[in-house]
Every structure is written in C-alpha cells, then in structure tokens.
Motif scaffolding. Structure first.
Motif, PDB file in Angstrom:
ATOM      1  N   PRO A  78      17.224  47.537  31.502  1.00 15.64           N
ATOM      2  CA  PRO A  78      15.821  47.961  31.688  1.00 15.64           C
ATOM      3  C   PRO A  78      15.549  49.326  31.062  1.00 15.64           C
ATOM      4  O   PRO A  78      16.391  50.222  31.098  1.00 15.64           O
ATOM      5  CB  PRO A  78      15.661  48.004  33.215  1.00 15.64           C
ATOM      6  N   ALA A  79      14.383  49.451  30.491  1.00 17.12           N
ATOM      7  CA  ALA A  79      13.957  50.714  29.872  1.00 17.12           C
ATOM      8  C   ALA A  79      13.135  51.519  30.858  1.00 17.12           C
ATOM      9  O   ALA A  79      12.404  50.976  31.693  1.00 17.12           O
ATOM     10  CB  ALA A  79      13.153  50.438  28.608  1.00 17.12           C
ATOM     11  N   ASP A  80      13.255  52.837  30.787  1.00 20.86           N
ATOM     12  CA  ASP A  80      12.463  53.721  31.650  1.00 20.86           C
ATOM     13  C   ASP A  80      11.008  53.786  31.210  1.00 20.86           C
ATOM     14  O   ASP A  80      10.119  54.001  32.035  1.00 20.86           O
ATOM     15  CB  ASP A  80      13.078  55.126  31.647  1.00 20.86           C
ATOM     16  N   ASN A  81      10.773  53.597  29.918  1.00 20.68           N
ATOM     17  CA  ASN A  81       9.408  53.564  29.387  1.00 20.68           C
ATOM     18  C   ASN A  81       9.463  52.959  27.989  1.00 20.68           C
ATOM     19  O   ASN A  81      10.473  53.074  27.289  1.00 20.68           O
ATOM     20  CB  ASN A  81       8.792  54.956  29.341  1.00 20.68           C
ATOM     21  N   ALA A  82       8.394  52.320  27.599  1.00 24.49           N
ATOM     22  CA  ALA A  82       8.321  51.707  26.272  1.00 24.49           C
ATOM     23  C   ALA A  82       6.864  51.575  25.876  1.00 24.49           C
ATOM     24  O   ALA A  82       5.987  51.341  26.722  1.00 24.49           O
ATOM     25  CB  ALA A  82       9.024  50.343  26.247  1.00 24.49           C
ATOM     26  N   GLY A  83       6.606  51.719  24.588  1.00 26.85           N
ATOM     27  CA  GLY A  83       5.240  51.585  24.094  1.00 26.85           C
ATOM     28  C   GLY A  83       5.093  52.201  22.709  1.00 26.85           C
ATOM     29  O   GLY A  83       6.019  52.822  22.174  1.00 26.85           O
ATOM     30  N   ALA A 103      13.886  62.814  31.969  1.00 22.82           N
ATOM     31  CA  ALA A 103      14.941  62.003  31.374  1.00 22.82           C
ATOM     32  C   ALA A 103      16.265  62.741  31.223  1.00 22.82           C
ATOM     33  O   ALA A 103      17.307  62.095  31.109  1.00 22.82           O
ATOM     34  CB  ALA A 103      14.490  61.498  29.997  1.00 22.82           C
ATOM     35  N   SER A 104      16.281  64.055  31.217  1.00 23.33           N
ATOM     36  CA  SER A 104      17.510  64.799  30.939  1.00 23.33           C
ATOM     37  C   SER A 104      18.422  64.817  32.161  1.00 23.33           C
ATOM     38  O   SER A 104      17.979  64.664  33.309  1.00 23.33           O
ATOM     39  CB  SER A 104      17.182  66.235  30.517  1.00 23.33           C
ATOM     40  N   PHE A 105      19.706  65.032  31.895  1.00 19.06           N
ATOM     41  CA  PHE A 105      20.671  65.146  32.977  1.00 19.06           C
ATOM     42  C   PHE A 105      20.483  66.447  33.752  1.00 19.06           C
ATOM     43  O   PHE A 105      20.849  66.515  34.932  1.00 19.06           O
ATOM     44  CB  PHE A 105      22.099  65.063  32.428  1.00 19.06           C
ATOM     45  N   ASP A 106      19.954  67.468  33.118  1.00 18.91           N
ATOM     46  CA  ASP A 106      19.668  68.714  33.836  1.00 18.91           C
ATOM     47  C   ASP A 106      18.654  68.477  34.951  1.00 18.91           C
ATOM     48  O   ASP A 106      18.800  68.988  36.063  1.00 18.91           O
ATOM     49  CB  ASP A 106      19.141  69.772  32.864  1.00 18.91           C
ATOM     50  N   TYR A 107      17.621  67.689  34.659  1.00 18.93           N
ATOM     51  CA  TYR A 107      16.638  67.368  35.689  1.00 18.93           C
ATOM     52  C   TYR A 107      17.265  66.535  36.802  1.00 18.93           C
ATOM     53  O   TYR A 107      17.014  66.777  37.997  1.00 18.93           O
ATOM     54  CB  TYR A 107      15.462  66.623  35.064  1.00 18.93           C
ATOM     55  N   LEU A 165      12.506  54.306  25.844  1.00 20.52           N
ATOM     56  CA  LEU A 165      13.230  55.373  26.543  1.00 20.52           C
ATOM     57  C   LEU A 165      14.247  54.736  27.483  1.00 20.52           C
ATOM     58  O   LEU A 165      13.892  53.977  28.384  1.00 20.52           O
ATOM     59  CB  LEU A 165      12.264  56.258  27.332  1.00 20.52           C
ATOM     60  N   LYS A 166      15.525  55.060  27.264  1.00 21.46           N
ATOM     61  CA  LYS A 166      16.611  54.604  28.131  1.00 21.46           C
ATOM     62  C   LYS A 166      17.489  55.791  28.478  1.00 21.46           C
ATOM     63  O   LYS A 166      18.166  56.343  27.612  1.00 21.46           O
ATOM     64  CB  LYS A 166      17.454  53.526  27.433  1.00 21.46           C
TER      65      LYS A 166
END
Length: 259
Positions: free
Chosen positions: A17-22, A111-115, A41-42
């Motif tokens: 599954p993708a986190d966002n697409a378009g 999306a970042s690992f820092d977040y 976005l994955k």
C-alpha cells in the motif's frame, strides 16, 4: 547513498500500500517548465513516473533531512521540498487543487524517519504519564495535553513507597481491627508508636488487647478438659485389658497343647 535501481523499481511498483498517490506537476531542474507526473509515496521514498501505467519510475526523492513548504510560483497550489546544504536541490511541485496540495504537504511532512522518531517519543511519554498518573494521585492525566509535563516525584512521594491498601481487612480475635479501616478517625496515640519510622514508612497501628475469658467460660473449659481425660482413661483401660487377653492367647498357642 547507493541505491539498487532494480530493487527500487520493484518496491515502487509492487502491491504494497502507498501512503499517497496522484498526479503532480514537477518543475524541471534546468528548464522551468512544469511536467505532469504520477507520484507514489511509500514510506520515506517519493517515486514519480511519466504515466500512471509506467512500470519503472523516472526518479525517486528520499525524504530525509528536508522540509516541505508552500511557495509562490507561476503554477497555483505549488509547494517545495527543500533539503539542507548549499548544493542540495530544491524540488518544486504543484497540485491540481487546494485539497490535493494540503494532502500532499501533510503526507510528505510526516514521511521521514525523524518525524516517526518524534512521534514514538511522544507516545512513550504519554504512556509513562498514563502509567504513573493514578499512582501519583493524578487520575486525569490521560486527557492532559502533550505540552503539560508531570512534576517528578520526590523520594518521599515515590509511587513504590506508597503503602497499598489491604484487599481484606486484617482481623484480630475474629474481628476486623477498627483502626485499620480506611477513613476512620484514629484516637491519639499515647504510646508514641504512631507516625512514621526513620525511612518515612508508616508504622503499623497497635493491636487491641486480647479478650480475657470470664470465670464461667474458664470453668466450663476445665470441666470439658476433665471429661475428656476421664473418657481417655476408660478407653485406655478397656483396650489394655483386651490387648493383654489377646497376648495371653497367642502365648498359649505358641507353646502348643499341653500333654
């Protein structure tokens, strides 16, 4: 950072599954013209394709150490992905609507690992507040905002040092001890045994005096004891005679019949 192109292409087009697409409009690095691309976005990777049906991505943006900001551009609903550093590239993208722009900015910012690391720390902090809230006398800490911090407990207020209430009231002589019942006012302690010890732990309350038996109860207890002794003597004497008789018969059979 080295990336395996085959692995990236498989990850971009697999069924995960993708986190966002378009569709988004991407401004070129050399030419300022915008090109319509299909973005997926994955995790912390933003892939973009020439068409939605393309099997291989044109490029990928690793969303680490970057900030997502709105910007002024010829295209409407534009935003940038800006990386730190003097030679780092800034990506300029534009959505097709206000709602799509807000959705992409929110997804890319998270999306970042820092977040994700910050989110995990915040959840751990809230879990600690929920775990120690009731023990510290703060039962409503579950609904406190994340910006509120609990004050650290001192040695005398440590949750491990708090005495636990007994599930069953202690009893003495078959009756509940009156001064161990929570919420009951205790009389002043004249013996000096109340209060706390040197370590701050509460001393146990003094036990009430044992009830002394009355003269009538003592007399009845003595009579019962005498009766039990007399009964035992009678039984001992009766079974003793029977044992002696059986022993005599056994000795006679052992000697054999008399001549």
């Amino acid at each position: 950072m080295k990336l395996n192109e085959r692995s990236l292409a498989f990850y971009a087009t697999c069924d995960s599954p993708a986190d966002n697409a378009g569709f988004l409009y991407k401004r070129g690095e050399r030419h300022t013209a915008y090109h319509r691309r299909w973005f997926v976005l994955k995790g912390n990777m933003l892939f973009y394709f020439e068409e939605r049906e393309s099997r291989e991505p044109v490029g990928v943006i690793v969303l680490e150490g970057c900030t997502v900001e709105l910007c002024d551009s010829a295209e409407e609903f534009a935003f940038t992905i800006r990386f730190g550093g003097t030679k780092s590239r800034t990506y300029v993208l534009a959505a097709e609507s206000q709602a799509a722009m807000e959705s992409w900015v929110k997804s890319l910012s998270r999306a970042s690992f820092d977040y994700m690391r910050l989110v995990v720390r915040e959840l751990e902090k809230q879990l600690e507040e929920m775990r120690w809230g009731p023990a510290g006398g703060c039962g409503g800490c579950r609904g406190l905002p994340s910006s509120w911090k609990l004050k650290p407990l001192g040695p005398e207020q440590s949750p491990e040092r708090l005495p636990a209430l007994p599930a069953v009231l202690p009893k003495e002589n078959g009756c509940a001890v009156w001064n161990n019942v929570p919420g009951v006012d205790r009389p002043p302690d004249a013996s000096g045994c109340g209060g706390h010890d040197s370590e701050g732990n509460p001393r146990p309350p003094p036990l009430p005096p044992r009830r002394r038996a009355s003269s009538s109860e003592a007399g009845s207890a003595g009579a019962a004891t005498a009766e039990s002794l007399s009964t035992f003597c009678q039984l001992h004497e009766r079974y003793g005679r029977e044992v002696a008789r059986l022993r005599q018969d056994w000795l006679e059979r052992r000697r054999g019949p008399r001549p």
